[in-house]
Write a protein that holds these residues in place. Structure first.
Motif, PDB file in Angstrom:
ATOM      1  N   ASP A 174      10.792  13.814 -25.868  1.00 49.19           N
ATOM      2  CA  ASP A 174      10.860  14.746 -26.996  1.00 49.19           C
ATOM      3  C   ASP A 174       9.778  15.818 -26.911  1.00 49.19           C
ATOM      4  O   ASP A 174      10.036  16.990 -27.179  1.00 49.19           O
ATOM      5  N   SER A 183      10.796  18.537 -24.605  1.00 53.03           N
ATOM      6  CA  SER A 183      12.104  19.144 -24.941  1.00 53.03           C
ATOM      7  C   SER A 183      13.186  18.794 -23.918  1.00 53.03           C
ATOM      8  O   SER A 183      14.007  19.632 -23.560  1.00 53.03           O
ATOM      9  N   SER A 217      16.557  17.593 -22.530  1.00 49.04           N
ATOM     10  CA  SER A 217      17.927  17.470 -23.013  1.00 49.04           C
ATOM     11  C   SER A 217      18.894  17.769 -21.874  1.00 49.04           C
ATOM     12  O   SER A 217      18.518  18.338 -20.852  1.00 49.04           O
ATOM     13  N   GLU A 218      20.125  17.366 -22.078  1.00 54.70           N
ATOM     14  CA  GLU A 218      21.173  17.638 -21.110  1.00 54.70           C
ATOM     15  C   GLU A 218      21.281  19.150 -20.887  1.00 54.70           C
ATOM     16  O   GLU A 218      21.186  19.932 -21.837  1.00 54.70           O
ATOM     17  N   ARG A 242      19.156  20.943 -19.076  1.00 49.79           N
ATOM     18  CA  ARG A 242      17.865  21.467 -18.612  1.00 49.79           C
ATOM     19  C   ARG A 242      17.712  21.171 -17.123  1.00 49.79           C
ATOM     20  O   ARG A 242      18.528  20.471 -16.526  1.00 49.79           O
TER      21      ARG A 242
END
Length: 151
Positions: free
Chosen positions: A50, A53, A55-56, A58
Motif C-alpha cells: 500500500d 501504491s 496495483s495491477e 503498474r
C-alpha cells in the motif's frame, strides 16, 4: 538482495513515475524458460504494498547484482491470505504490457538495403515518424519472424 520498485510505466516512457520501493519483501522469484512466457512472483506485507501504491497494471523495476535491471508488468495483486496481511504479486514481461496498453501494429513491414541507410537515417525516417504519427512517447521495434541474420 534485490531492490524492487513500483513504477507507473517503464522509466523510458515520458511521464513515468516511481511510487516507491517494496521493502522489505518476503519472497521474490523470476521464471524464464524456453517455450513458456517469463514471469515474476513475489510476496510482500500488505502495508508495504500500500505504501508503494502497488496495483495491477503498474510496473516493477527489479535491480539485482546477478541479473542487473529487469522490468515486469504487474498482472495481478492477490490479497486472499486470510488475516496474515500478505500480498502476492504476479507479473509478466513488458510484452504483456504492450499488448494491454500499447499500440501494436500487425502486418507492418519496414525493410531497407544493408549499407544504404545509417542508424540516424532509420531513426529519422522510420522511428521518429511513427512516434509522431501515433502520438507515442516510445516505440518498441522487433520482429516475430526472421529470415536472415541481422547484423
Amino acid at each position: 538482495m534485490a531492490i524492487i520498485q513500483v513504477w507507473s510505466a517503464p522509466s523510458c516512457q515520458s511521464g513515468a513515475v516511481c511510487f516507491g520501493a517494496l521493502s522489505p519483501w518476503l519472497s521474490a522469484a523470476g521464471s524464464e524458460a524456453q517455450g513458456t512466457a517469463p514471469s515474476f512472483r513475489m510476496t510482500v506485507q500488505r502495508t508495504v504494498a500500500d505504501d508503494a501504491s502497488l496495483s495491477e497494471g503498474r510496473c516493477l523495476r527489479v535491480l539485482s547484482e546477478s541479473r542487473g535491471e529487469q522490468w515486469w508488468f504487474v498482472t495481478s495483486v492477490t490479497h486472499d491470505d486470510g488475516d496474515n496481511g500478505l500480498v502476492t504479486v504476479t507479473a509478466g514481461s513488458l510484452r504483456q504490457m504492450l499488448a494491454v496498453r500499447g499500440l501494436i501494429r500487425s502486418g507492418s513491414t519496414f525493410s531497407f538495403t544493408a549499407g544504404k541507410s545509417t542508424v540516424s537515417d532509420l531513426l529519422t525516417t522510420y522511428v521518429l515518424t511513427n512516434l509522431a504519427d501515433d502520438s507515442l512517447s516510445w516505440l518498441s521495434l522487433g520482429t516475430m519472424e526472421w529470415l536472415d541474420v541481422i547484423e
